[in-house]
Design a protein around this motif. Structure first.
Motif, PDB file in Angstrom:
ATOM      1  N   VAL A 164      30.987  40.336  40.560  1.00 40.38           N
ATOM      2  CA  VAL A 164      31.849  39.287  41.130  1.00 40.38           C
ATOM      3  C   VAL A 164      31.016  38.024  41.369  1.00 40.38           C
ATOM      4  O   VAL A 164      29.954  38.084  41.992  1.00 40.38           O
ATOM      5  N   LEU A 165      31.475  36.886  40.823  1.00 39.05           N
ATOM      6  CA  LEU A 165      30.835  35.592  41.119  1.00 39.05           C
ATOM      7  C   LEU A 165      31.634  34.958  42.257  1.00 39.05           C
ATOM      8  O   LEU A 165      32.742  34.454  42.047  1.00 39.05           O
ATOM      9  N   PHE A 166      31.088  35.008  43.447  1.00 39.63           N
ATOM     10  CA  PHE A 166      31.826  34.593  44.637  1.00 39.63           C
ATOM     11  C   PHE A 166      31.772  33.074  44.790  1.00 39.63           C
ATOM     12  O   PHE A 166      30.701  32.474  44.796  1.00 39.63           O
ATOM     13  N   ARG A 167      32.931  32.450  44.901  1.00 40.18           N
ATOM     14  CA  ARG A 167      33.036  30.994  45.111  1.00 40.18           C
ATOM     15  C   ARG A 167      33.308  30.754  46.589  1.00 40.18           C
ATOM     16  O   ARG A 167      34.386  31.103  47.103  1.00 40.18           O
ATOM     17  N   ASP A 168      32.354  30.159  47.266  1.00 34.68           N
ATOM     18  CA  ASP A 168      32.397  30.018  48.725  1.00 34.68           C
ATOM     19  C   ASP A 168      32.780  28.590  49.122  1.00 34.68           C
ATOM     20  O   ASP A 168      32.088  27.629  48.749  1.00 34.68           O
ATOM     21  N   ILE A 169      33.851  28.488  49.905  1.00 37.19           N
ATOM     22  CA  ILE A 169      34.339  27.168  50.334  1.00 37.19           C
ATOM     23  C   ILE A 169      33.633  26.656  51.586  1.00 37.19           C
ATOM     24  O   ILE A 169      33.934  25.556  52.052  1.00 37.19           O
ATOM     25  N   SER A 170      32.676  27.412  52.133  1.00 33.65           N
ATOM     26  CA  SER A 170      32.059  27.015  53.413  1.00 33.65           C
ATOM     27  C   SER A 170      31.485  25.600  53.400  1.00 33.65           C
ATOM     28  O   SER A 170      31.711  24.838  54.358  1.00 33.65           O
ATOM     29  N   PRO A 171      30.745  25.179  52.343  1.00 30.88           N
ATOM     30  CA  PRO A 171      30.214  23.809  52.380  1.00 30.88           C
ATOM     31  C   PRO A 171      31.314  22.742  52.491  1.00 30.88           C
ATOM     32  O   PRO A 171      31.118  21.713  53.139  1.00 30.88           O
ATOM     33  N   MET A 172      32.476  23.020  51.883  1.00 30.84           N
ATOM     34  CA  MET A 172      33.600  22.078  51.978  1.00 30.84           C
ATOM     35  C   MET A 172      34.115  21.998  53.424  1.00 30.84           C
ATOM     36  O   MET A 172      34.379  20.919  53.952  1.00 30.84           O
ATOM     37  N   LEU A 173      34.204  23.150  54.065  1.00 33.70           N
ATOM     38  CA  LEU A 173      34.716  23.194  55.446  1.00 33.70           C
ATOM     39  C   LEU A 173      33.736  22.550  56.414  1.00 33.70           C
ATOM     40  O   LEU A 173      34.136  22.002  57.448  1.00 33.70           O
ATOM     41  N   GLU A 174      32.461  22.651  56.081  1.00 33.38           N
ATOM     42  CA  GLU A 174      31.422  22.157  56.994  1.00 33.38           C
ATOM     43  C   GLU A 174      31.271  20.639  56.954  1.00 33.38           C
ATOM     44  O   GLU A 174      30.553  20.068  57.774  1.00 33.38           O
ATOM     45  N   ASN A 175      31.951  20.000  55.998  1.00 37.29           N
ATOM     46  CA  ASN A 175      31.910  18.532  55.910  1.00 37.29           C
ATOM     47  C   ASN A 175      33.295  17.998  56.299  1.00 37.29           C
ATOM     48  O   ASN A 175      34.278  18.180  55.563  1.00 37.29           O
ATOM     49  N   GLY A 176      33.375  17.358  57.452  1.00 38.34           N
ATOM     50  CA  GLY A 176      34.674  16.932  57.993  1.00 38.34           C
ATOM     51  C   GLY A 176      35.468  16.035  57.052  1.00 38.34           C
ATOM     52  O   GLY A 176      36.686  16.204  56.916  1.00 38.34           O
ATOM     53  N   ASP A 177      34.789  15.079  56.393  1.00 43.27           N
ATOM     54  CA  ASP A 177      35.502  14.164  55.494  1.00 43.27           C
ATOM     55  C   ASP A 177      36.085  14.905  54.295  1.00 43.27           C
ATOM     56  O   ASP A 177      37.198  14.621  53.841  1.00 43.27           O
ATOM     57  N   VAL A 178      35.309  15.862  53.785  1.00 39.86           N
ATOM     58  CA  VAL A 178      35.734  16.590  52.586  1.00 39.86           C
ATOM     59  C   VAL A 178      36.877  17.562  52.932  1.00 39.86           C
ATOM     60  O   VAL A 178      37.872  17.664  52.199  1.00 39.86           O
ATOM     61  N   TYR A 179      36.734  18.252  54.064  1.00 43.84           N
ATOM     62  CA  TYR A 179      37.797  19.179  54.518  1.00 43.84           C
ATOM     63  C   TYR A 179      39.099  18.400  54.733  1.00 43.84           C
ATOM     64  O   TYR A 179      40.180  18.825  54.316  1.00 43.84           O
ATOM     65  N   ARG A 180      38.989  17.239  55.347  1.00 40.73           N
ATOM     66  CA  ARG A 180      40.194  16.431  55.598  1.00 40.73           C
ATOM     67  C   ARG A 180      40.807  15.932  54.285  1.00 40.73           C
ATOM     68  O   ARG A 180      42.033  15.977  54.105  1.00 40.73           O
ATOM     69  N   ALA A 181      39.967  15.482  53.349  1.00 46.56           N
ATOM     70  CA  ALA A 181      40.487  14.974  52.073  1.00 46.56           C
ATOM     71  C   ALA A 181      41.181  16.089  51.284  1.00 46.56           C
ATOM     72  O   ALA A 181      42.229  15.864  50.650  1.00 46.56           O
ATOM     73  N   ALA A 182      40.620  17.284  51.326  1.00 49.69           N
ATOM     74  CA  ALA A 182      41.240  18.421  50.635  1.00 49.69           C
ATOM     75  C   ALA A 182      42.587  18.747  51.298  1.00 49.69           C
ATOM     76  O   ALA A 182      43.607  18.951  50.620  1.00 49.69           O
ATOM     77  N   THR A 183      42.590  18.766  52.633  1.00 55.79           N
ATOM     78  CA  THR A 183      43.829  19.043  53.385  1.00 55.79           C
ATOM     79  C   THR A 183      44.897  17.997  53.067  1.00 55.79           C
ATOM     80  O   THR A 183      46.071  18.339  52.850  1.00 55.79           O
ATOM     81  N   ASP A 184      44.485  16.727  53.019  1.00 58.08           N
ATOM     82  CA  ASP A 184      45.441  15.643  52.760  1.00 58.08           C
ATOM     83  C   ASP A 184      46.158  15.835  51.420  1.00 58.08           C
ATOM     84  O   ASP A 184      47.346  15.518  51.286  1.00 58.08           O
TER      85      ASP A 184
END
Ligand code: PRP
Ligand code: ADE
Length: 172
Positions: free
Chosen positions: A20-40
């Motif tokens: 399994v090649l695990f794709r981890d979203i943690s770095p995206m969540l840890e950056n407020g601007d990026v998490y918000r842009a993805a949510t938007d």
């Protein structure tokens, strides 16, 4: 400013098991601007479909669905794993790349005819999202969209949900 979201996904070979090649979203969540842009972007998709309620599977479906629900001022109901939800629930079983399990939803989570968005971090085989959709539909909800941060195209999860509107931020 346009964001290269792929820079915020970490990849780990052989996790949680060999192959399994695990794709981890943690770095995206840890950056407020990026998490918000993805949510938007998901908020826009949901607003275009007049979403009234959001349902997401444990655990990472909560991370994606809750900020969208907050931003839109609609409810969020968690589809949870065994022995996590008290009260009256309905159950659907499903399989994934590396597990066999069941999800449960409160019988009052969704009203008949309500327009529901189903969210998760990642679409792989589609087992998890298919079970979540079945739970919503059992209660009479109308699934007007499915939204993810990542689609793993080789695993063909889209084939399981081809009747539903679909959003993904990234494809691998
Ligand atoms: O498309 P599928 O093959 O169903 O796989 C995708 C699902 O697998 C992962 O969850 P996991 O079961 O690892 O649970 P977690 O969110 O609690 O880590 C992921 O967050 C999705 O929910
Ligand atoms: N390859 C993968 N990476 C991260 N989460 C997953 N869930 C199912 N398959 C996955």
């Amino acid at each position: 400013m346009s964001i290269d979201f792929s820079k915020y996904i970490a990849s780990y070979p052989d996790f949680p098991e060999p192959g399994v090649l695990f794709r981890d979203i943690s770095p995206m969540l840890e950056n407020g601007d990026v998490y918000r842009a993805a949510t938007d972007q998901i908020v826009q998709f949901a607003q275009d479909r007049n979403v009234e309620m959001i349902v997401g599977p444990e655990a990472r479906g909560f991370i994606v669905g809750c900020p969208v629900a907050y931003q839109m001022g609609v409810g969020f109901s968690p589809a949870r794993k065994k022995n996590k939800l008290p009260g009256e629930t309905i159950e659907e079983s499903y399989g994934t790349e590396y597990s066999q399990s069941s999800l449960y939803l409160r019988t009052n989570a969704v009203k008949p005819g309500q327009r529901v968005l189903v969210t998760d971090d990642l679409l792989a085989t589609g087992g998890t999202i298919d079970a979540t959709i079945r739970l919503v539909e059992k209660l009479g909800g109308i699934v007007v969209g499915t939204a993810f941060l990542i689609e793993l195209t080789e695993l063909k999860g889209r084939d399981k949900i081809k009747d539903y509107d679909f959003f993904t931020l990234l494809k691998y």
